[in-house]
Design an enzyme around this catalytic site. Structure first.
Site, PDB file in Angstrom:
ATOM      1  N   CYS A  86       0.836  -1.209   0.000  1.00  0.00           N
ATOM      2  CA  CYS A  86       0.000   0.000   0.000  1.00  0.00           C
ATOM      3  C   CYS A  86       0.872   1.261   0.000  1.00  0.00           C
ATOM      4  CB  CYS A  86      -0.961  -0.059   1.185  1.00  0.00           C
ATOM      5  SG  CYS A  86      -2.368   1.034   0.975  1.00  0.00           S
ATOM      6  N   HIS A 203      -3.447  -5.711   1.019  1.00  0.00           N
ATOM      7  CA  HIS A 203      -2.783  -5.915   2.312  1.00  0.00           C
ATOM      8  C   HIS A 203      -2.711  -7.388   2.709  1.00  0.00           C
ATOM      9  CE1 HIS A 203      -2.511  -1.717   3.776  1.00  0.00           C
ATOM     10  NE2 HIS A 203      -3.557  -1.515   2.996  1.00  0.00           N
ATOM     11  N   GLU A 205      -1.008  -8.658   5.034  1.00  0.00           N
ATOM     12  CA  GLU A 205      -0.918  -8.809   6.504  1.00  0.00           C
ATOM     13  C   GLU A 205      -2.294  -8.792   7.158  1.00  0.00           C
ATOM     14  OE1 GLU A 205      -0.518  -6.088   4.886  1.00  0.00           O
ATOM     15  OE2 GLU A 205      -1.094  -4.331   6.065  1.00  0.00           O
TER      16      GLU A 205
END
Lengths: 233, 83
Positions: A86, A203, A205
């Site tokens: 990002c 993302h 994560e």
């Protein structure tokens, strides 16, 4: 393996990345403040998401002049693994480790959603635990993820197989309908020519544990680990 | 002391989502003659420099490095001496 997560003023996904690397991937991991300049202790570097320097001027434009970024550039040139997620992707574009630039989303809206991504290349340090053509679900959260580059650069990205992830539909359709932000060629993630630097808007994560609703992101970090264990730094 | 005005604009051919939205809005307001709207940045910089030529060189340098992104943007510098 030891992962370093770079923290800029305004980073806000640093804690998520540290949690995943430490508690899910079970790897030694630590924060690196942007004023630092030594990355020699790390096997891989993560540039997390957020709003470094409040996105002033352009996303990533000011962060790229942080002292740590010269070290990141050297680290990448020496073949070290770098993943920018990002805002991390935006910084990698601004610093020139990846080609192109980000424009405001086509809708002008900040989009927070879970999208389908098509794995375009599985033969990379970041996607070797995935399969080519596989469709994975990963969350996005950005206002400026509308990837742009000139025609020549797009041709090079295609020729060198640098497009790793594209936005797609449930059946893998890479159409405008399934392009959340207006990105050129539905690009969601690209790597550099050497393949050791990846930038992606989604993302991973945020989807590395079943409790969070998905584990497709886990496979991206697992790919990095797998690569490091096999090839070494 | 010099004052510079730097206009940063999207390169021709680069889609401007903001400009497009504003254009649509102007059409809604019945300004049907509006053909295109492009939005850019206007940056003012005050700087000390030994002469105009040096100032201009420095400003171009700053623009290349930070103020504009050459992948998507062009810039133009206007320079004036101020007291």
């Amino acid at each position: 393996m030891k992962f370093g997560i770079i923290v800029f003023p305004g980073s806000n996904c640093d804690a998520d990345c540290l949690h995943v690397m430490k508690n899910v991937m079970k790897q030694e991991s630590e924060y690196i403040w942007h004023q630092e300049s030594d990355l020699s202790a790390y096997d891989a570097i993560i540039l997390p998401g957020g709003f470094s320097y409040g996105d002033y001027l352009r996303t990533g434009a000011i962060a790229r002049f942080s002292p740590i970024m010269s070290a990141v550039v050297d680290y990448a040139r020496q073949g070290g693994l770098v993943i920018g997620i990002c805002n991390g992707f935006q910084i990698l574009l601004e610093v020139g480790l990846l080609p192109g630039a980000m424009l405001r989303n086509r809708s002008l809206k900040f989009i927070c959603d879970t999208v389908n991504l098509k794995v375009r290349q599985a033969n990379t340090p970041f996607s070797n635990k995935l399969e080519e053509g596989q469709i994975i679900q990963v969350p996005i959260a950005h206002g400026e993820g509308n990837y742009y580059c000139d025609e020549k650069t797009l041709q090079e990205l295609n020729d060198n197989k640098q497009i790793i992830f594209t936005y797609c539909g449930p059946e893998g359709e890479e159409s405008l309908e399934y392009n959340p932000n207006g990105s050129l060629a539905n690009i969601a993630g690209i790597c550099n020519e050497k393949g050791n630097v990846l930038g992606m808007m989604p993302h991973p994560e945020r989807c590395s544990e079943a409790v969070l609703g998905g584990t497709d992101g886990y496979k991206i970090f697992a790919s990095m680990l797998n690569y490091l264990e096999e090839v070494g730094r | 002391m010099f004052k510079a005005i730097i206009y940063v604009t999207l390169k021709e051919g680069v889609l401007d989502p903001q400009g497009e939205a504003v254009k649509k809005s102007l059409h809604v307001l019945n300004y049907e003659g509006v053909d295109e709207v492009r939005i850019g940045k206007f940056i003012e910089v005050w700087l000390k420099s030994q002469d105009e030529e040096t100032a201009r060189r420095e400003l171009e340098d700053m623009s290349d490095k930070l103020l504009a992104n050459p992948v998507i943007e062009d810039y133009r510098v206007e320079l004036m001496e101020v007291v």
